[in-house]
Motif scaffolding. Structure first.
Motif, mmCIF file in Angstrom:
data_model
loop_
_atom_site.group_PDB
_atom_site.id
_atom_site.type_symbol
_atom_site.label_atom_id
_atom_site.label_comp_id
_atom_site.label_asym_id
_atom_site.label_seq_id
_atom_site.Cartn_x
_atom_site.Cartn_y
_atom_site.Cartn_z
ATOM 1 N N ALA A 105 -2.095 -3.005 -0.067
ATOM 2 C CA ALA A 105 -1.942 -1.722 0.620
ATOM 3 C C ALA A 105 -2.471 -1.766 2.050
ATOM 4 O O ALA A 105 -1.819 -1.269 2.975
ATOM 5 C CB ALA A 105 -2.660 -0.635 -0.174
ATOM 6 N N ASP A 106 -3.661 -2.398 2.269
ATOM 7 C CA ASP A 106 -4.230 -2.386 3.627
ATOM 8 C C ASP A 106 -3.350 -3.178 4.596
ATOM 9 O O ASP A 106 -3.126 -2.758 5.737
ATOM 10 C CB ASP A 106 -5.680 -2.893 3.624
ATOM 11 C CG ASP A 106 -5.844 -4.265 2.983
ATOM 12 O OD1 ASP A 106 -4.900 -4.736 2.309
ATOM 13 O OD2 ASP A 106 -6.919 -4.875 3.146
ATOM 14 N N HIS A 107 -2.797 -4.301 4.126
ATOM 15 C CA HIS A 107 -1.936 -5.107 5.010
ATOM 16 C C HIS A 107 -0.661 -4.348 5.361
ATOM 17 O O HIS A 107 -0.203 -4.374 6.502
ATOM 18 C CB HIS A 107 -1.567 -6.442 4.343
ATOM 19 C CG HIS A 107 -2.704 -7.411 4.322
ATOM 20 N ND1 HIS A 107 -2.659 -8.600 3.641
ATOM 21 C CD2 HIS A 107 -3.937 -7.351 4.898
ATOM 22 C CE1 HIS A 107 -3.812 -9.239 3.797
ATOM 23 N NE2 HIS A 107 -4.598 -8.498 4.551
ATOM 24 N N MET A 108 -0.099 -3.667 4.356
ATOM 25 C CA MET A 108 1.151 -2.925 4.586
ATOM 26 C C MET A 108 0.913 -1.814 5.619
ATOM 27 O O MET A 108 1.690 -1.639 6.566
ATOM 28 C CB MET A 108 1.634 -2.355 3.247
ATOM 29 C CG MET A 108 3.037 -1.800 3.245
ATOM 30 S SD MET A 108 3.077 -0.081 3.724
ATOM 31 C CE MET A 108 2.207 0.673 2.354
ATOM 32 N N VAL A 109 -0.199 -1.085 5.464
ATOM 33 C CA VAL A 109 -0.516 0.010 6.394
ATOM 34 C C VAL A 109 -0.781 -0.560 7.795
ATOM 35 O O VAL A 109 -0.304 -0.039 8.802
ATOM 36 C CB VAL A 109 -1.725 0.833 5.878
ATOM 37 C CG1 VAL A 109 -2.228 1.809 6.927
ATOM 38 C CG2 VAL A 109 -1.349 1.564 4.597
ATOM 39 N N GLU A 110 -1.532 -1.664 7.830
ATOM 40 C CA GLU A 110 -1.851 -2.323 9.112
ATOM 41 C C GLU A 110 -0.563 -2.719 9.840
ATOM 42 O O GLU A 110 -0.395 -2.447 11.029
ATOM 43 C CB GLU A 110 -2.661 -3.583 8.812
ATOM 44 C CG GLU A 110 -3.897 -3.769 9.658
ATOM 45 C CD GLU A 110 -4.739 -4.915 9.105
ATOM 46 O OE1 GLU A 110 -5.593 -4.645 8.260
ATOM 47 O OE2 GLU A 110 -4.514 -6.070 9.499
ATOM 48 N N ASP A 111 0.373 -3.330 9.091
ATOM 49 C CA ASP A 111 1.642 -3.767 9.695
ATOM 50 C C ASP A 111 2.459 -2.574 10.170
ATOM 51 O O ASP A 111 3.037 -2.595 11.257
ATOM 52 C CB ASP A 111 2.484 -4.562 8.679
ATOM 53 C CG ASP A 111 1.859 -5.908 8.376
ATOM 54 O OD1 ASP A 111 0.940 -6.305 9.123
ATOM 55 O OD2 ASP A 111 2.272 -6.550 7.386
ATOM 56 N N ALA A 112 2.509 -1.512 9.328
ATOM 57 C CA ALA A 112 3.370 -0.372 9.661
ATOM 58 C C ALA A 112 2.799 0.473 10.791
ATOM 59 O O ALA A 112 3.538 0.949 11.652
ATOM 60 C CB ALA A 112 3.573 0.495 8.411
ATOM 61 N N LEU A 113 1.467 0.651 10.811
ATOM 62 C CA LEU A 113 0.879 1.583 11.785
ATOM 63 C C LEU A 113 0.136 0.869 12.916
ATOM 64 O O LEU A 113 -0.286 1.508 13.879
ATOM 65 C CB LEU A 113 -0.089 2.555 11.087
ATOM 66 C CG LEU A 113 0.493 3.373 9.925
ATOM 67 C CD1 LEU A 113 -0.582 4.262 9.323
ATOM 68 C CD2 LEU A 113 1.667 4.226 10.400
ATOM 69 N N GLY A 114 -0.041 -0.430 12.781
ATOM 70 C CA GLY A 114 -0.735 -1.207 13.821
ATOM 71 C C GLY A 114 -2.187 -0.790 13.977
ATOM 72 O O GLY A 114 -2.752 -0.923 15.056
ATOM 73 N N GLU A 206 -4.180 -14.067 -4.410
ATOM 74 C CA GLU A 206 -3.886 -13.106 -3.341
ATOM 75 C C GLU A 206 -2.584 -12.369 -3.645
ATOM 76 O O GLU A 206 -1.593 -12.991 -4.057
ATOM 77 C CB GLU A 206 -3.748 -13.830 -1.999
ATOM 78 C CG GLU A 206 -5.015 -14.518 -1.505
ATOM 79 C CD GLU A 206 -6.021 -13.549 -0.892
ATOM 80 O OE1 GLU A 206 -5.694 -12.370 -0.716
ATOM 81 O OE2 GLU A 206 -7.158 -14.002 -0.616
ATOM 82 N N ILE A 207 -2.570 -11.044 -3.413
ATOM 83 C CA ILE A 207 -1.365 -10.248 -3.693
ATOM 84 C C ILE A 207 -0.223 -10.723 -2.795
ATOM 85 O O ILE A 207 0.887 -10.959 -3.261
ATOM 86 C CB ILE A 207 -1.633 -8.748 -3.449
ATOM 87 C CG1 ILE A 207 -2.716 -8.254 -4.412
ATOM 88 C CG2 ILE A 207 -0.344 -7.921 -3.602
ATOM 89 C CD1 ILE A 207 -3.268 -6.874 -4.070
ATOM 90 N N SER A 208 -0.511 -10.828 -1.517
ATOM 91 C CA SER A 208 0.545 -11.329 -0.620
ATOM 92 C C SER A 208 -0.017 -12.388 0.310
ATOM 93 O O SER A 208 -0.539 -12.058 1.370
ATOM 94 C CB SER A 208 1.193 -10.195 0.188
ATOM 95 O OG SER A 208 0.390 -9.031 0.198
ATOM 96 N N PRO A 209 0.051 -13.681 -0.156
ATOM 97 C CA PRO A 209 -0.399 -14.746 0.747
ATOM 98 C C PRO A 209 0.475 -14.737 1.996
ATOM 99 O O PRO A 209 1.685 -14.477 1.906
ATOM 100 C CB PRO A 209 -0.178 -16.030 -0.059
ATOM 101 C CG PRO A 209 0.561 -15.659 -1.272
ATOM 102 C CD PRO A 209 0.608 -14.190 -1.406
ATOM 103 N N ARG A 210 -0.125 -14.978 3.169
ATOM 104 C CA ARG A 210 0.711 -14.965 4.366
ATOM 105 C C ARG A 210 0.002 -15.661 5.509
ATOM 106 O O ARG A 210 -1.158 -16.027 5.408
ATOM 107 C CB ARG A 210 1.076 -13.544 4.762
ATOM 108 C CG ARG A 210 -0.115 -12.664 5.109
ATOM 109 C CD ARG A 210 0.412 -11.305 5.483
ATOM 110 N NE ARG A 210 -0.599 -10.480 6.077
ATOM 111 C CZ ARG A 210 -0.354 -9.301 6.608
ATOM 112 N NH1 ARG A 210 0.863 -8.824 6.639
ATOM 113 N NH2 ARG A 210 -1.301 -8.593 7.145
#
Ligand code: GAP
Length: 512
Positions: A105-114, A206-210
């Motif tokens: 969730a934190d990565h998704m929000v970070e990516d979407a909202l910067g 990790e949920i989403s390794p990247r």
């Protein structure tokens, strides 16, 4: 180092470069790979080993107050109950209700909202998702409410699968240091303050390794637990060695005020009671280690954790961050863990974790005043980015790794194939002591380019004059300057250059 080249080089470009040159491959790629797992190739494994050796030499064998261990990856599962990992080592997950895509969730929000999401709770993140109507990046479907996802990799030990046979792959090396603590103290007759160090693999589902090696599911750590008397966490006798280091520091106040990091002396962290003096000392030692091995100071900073962000075991916590092309990111974590771990293991194992302090004739459970925790793979990435220079004059990439980290310390070339035998003799003799590469194919220019691309600091050419003057030409990767060196002293010269005892300028080089 070319700053523009660094800016232009994305993490994806770095992954392509690493694969092409034999540094790092996607794991099991012939079967389509597996997300979050990587293999180090022939030159990558050398660089990685050099990083680990330099770390171990600097922080373990060169010190009187440190002992090392090499713990097992799988241990009694009670270890992870006591440490809190089995129940609390979680990230916040949201799932797309339409396509089932699961994301952190934190990565998704970070990516979407910067925006920075460090320290936000599941409720905070859900509020941001709802307020901003954030949708699944894959199918635009709506997300379900956040849940906690445990990152521990489960495994079964022994032939019979039952509840009691389930254990975990370790998610950090640290806990083995605590479980071996009393044995190490007894064997080495350690007296507070002292540290125990370990290098080894760690695993997190990790949920989403990247970001290539940056967030993987299998990685390596180099960790120290530094134990002090619980009332003496601020009595570091070596503090003066690092107190005047003037570094980029991003305080929690600056982060909350959305201000940038500022240059600050390390002693200010202690005088403002943000860190104890042992923690500041070890942060300074680690930053200095990175800089001594070639990372430019302006690409490093210290970030203080926000209060909400502190791990369940931590007092003060700092990250060392590197200025990657995808932003400033943590490469090192350092927590003041206090007495949490030893007290937990004492409680769960019913074993006494206290040590006897002679001066005060008392038994105390030591505090972990500081836990320098370094990811090997993130260190590797930082060294690679800082070294990478796409040199338009030479027309090839020049990997300006510190010679101590370079996969080969020298490359030996015969000018023409006719001189192969003599050049091979030099290579044979050098490689007994230093990793050394032999290359006879293509023009010398092409061979220089090949050596530049994998970070070989010194290229040695045996030419027609070598037979007469018993000298070879040594070329420096950094500026392509060349010096004529006696073959008889070549081993000492290269060793001296690599160790920093000789500067290339001392060899009176001529222009390239
Ligand atoms: N014992 C404390 C501890 O493990 P951490 O901040 O979770 O602290 C320490 O991890 C370091 O391990 C990080 O700074 C990073 O370099 C490395 N690390 C953690 N998770 C990683 C991952 N998924 N992939 C690569 N490196 C990772």
């Amino acid at each position: 180092m070319n700053v523009d080249a660094i800016m232009a080089l994305s993490i994806e470009d770095m992954a392509v470069f690493c694969k092409k040159k034999g540094f790092v491959y996607p794991c099991s790629e012939i079967y389509g790979g597996i997300s979050g797992f990587f293999d180090y190739g022939p030159v990558g494994v050398e660089v990685k080993n050099n990083i680990k050796q330099e770390w171990w030499k600097t922080f373990v064998t060169a010190r009187d107050d440190m002992a090392g261990i090499d713990g097992a990856i799988i241990s009694n599962p009670k270890v992870w109950k006591a440490s809190g990992h089995a129940d609390c080592f979680t990230d916040i997950l949201v799932e797309c209700q339409k396509c089932g895509n699961k994301v952190r969730a934190d990565h998704m929000v970070e990516d979407a909202l910067g925006q920075q999401t460090d320290g936000l709770s599941a409720e905070d993140l859900w509020k941001l998702i709802e307020e901003n109507d954030l949708k699944c990046p894959k199918c635009q479907g709506p997300f379900s409410k956040p849940t906690q996802f445990n990152l521990m990799f489960k495994t079964v030990v022994g032939p019979a699968e039952s509840e009691s046979s389930v254990s975990y792959l370790r998610p950090e090396t640290a806990q083995l240091i605590f479980t071996d603590f009393k044995a190490v103290v007894d064997n080495n007759r350690m007296k507070l303050p002292f540290g125990i160090a370990q290098i080894g693999k760690a695993f997190r589902n990790e949920i989403s390794p990247r970001d290539f090696l940056f967030r993987s599911r299998e990685f390596e750590q180099m960790e120290i637990e530094f134990f002090t008397h619980p009332k003496k966490t601020d009595e570091c006798p070596f503090f003066s060695e690092i107190q005047d280091l003037n570094l980029n520091i991003w305080t929690s106040e600056a982060q909350e005020a959305k201000a940038d990091h500022e240059k600050m002396h390390l002693k200010q962290l202690v005088s403002s009671k943000k860190a104890n003096s042992w923690q500041a000392y070890w942060l300074g030692m680690m930053l200095r280690w990175f800089m001594d091995l070639g990372i430019r100071q302006e690409n490093l900073r210290l970030r203080e954790h926000l209060k909400d962000e502190l791990a369940h075991y931590a007092g003060a916590c700092f990250d060392i961050e590197y200025n990657f092309p995808f932003g400033w990111k943590e490469i090192h974590g350092n927590a003041d863990r206090q007495q949490f771990d030893l007290s937990q293991h004492a409680k769960f194992s019913k074993k006494d974790m206290a040590v006897f302090v002679e001066e005060t004739r008392e038994k105390v459970v030591p505090a972990v005043a500081t836990e320098p925790s370094q990811g090997v793979d993130r260190a590797f990435l930082a060294f690679m980015f800082d070294a990478y220079d796409d040199d338009s004059n030479r027309g090839n990439v020049v990997l300006k790794l510190h010679p101590k980290l370079a996969p080969f310390k020298a490359a030996v070339f015969p000018l023409v194939n006719k001189l192969d035998k003599e050049a091979r003799e030099i290579h044979e003799s050098l490689k007994q002591e230093l990793p050394c590469f032999f290359d006879r194919s293509g023009s010398v220019g092409r061979r220089y380019a090949r050596a530049d691309e994998i970070g070989i600091p010194y290229c040695i050419t045996y030419d027609f004059d070598s037979k007469k003057d018993k000298k070879v030409t040594v070329r420096n990767i950094l500026d392509t300057k060349q010096a004529r060196i006696e073959i008889s002293g070549l081993k000492d010269t290269i060793r001296g250059l690599v160790n920093g005892d000789i500067a290339f300028e001392d060899l009176k080089p001529e222009k390239a």
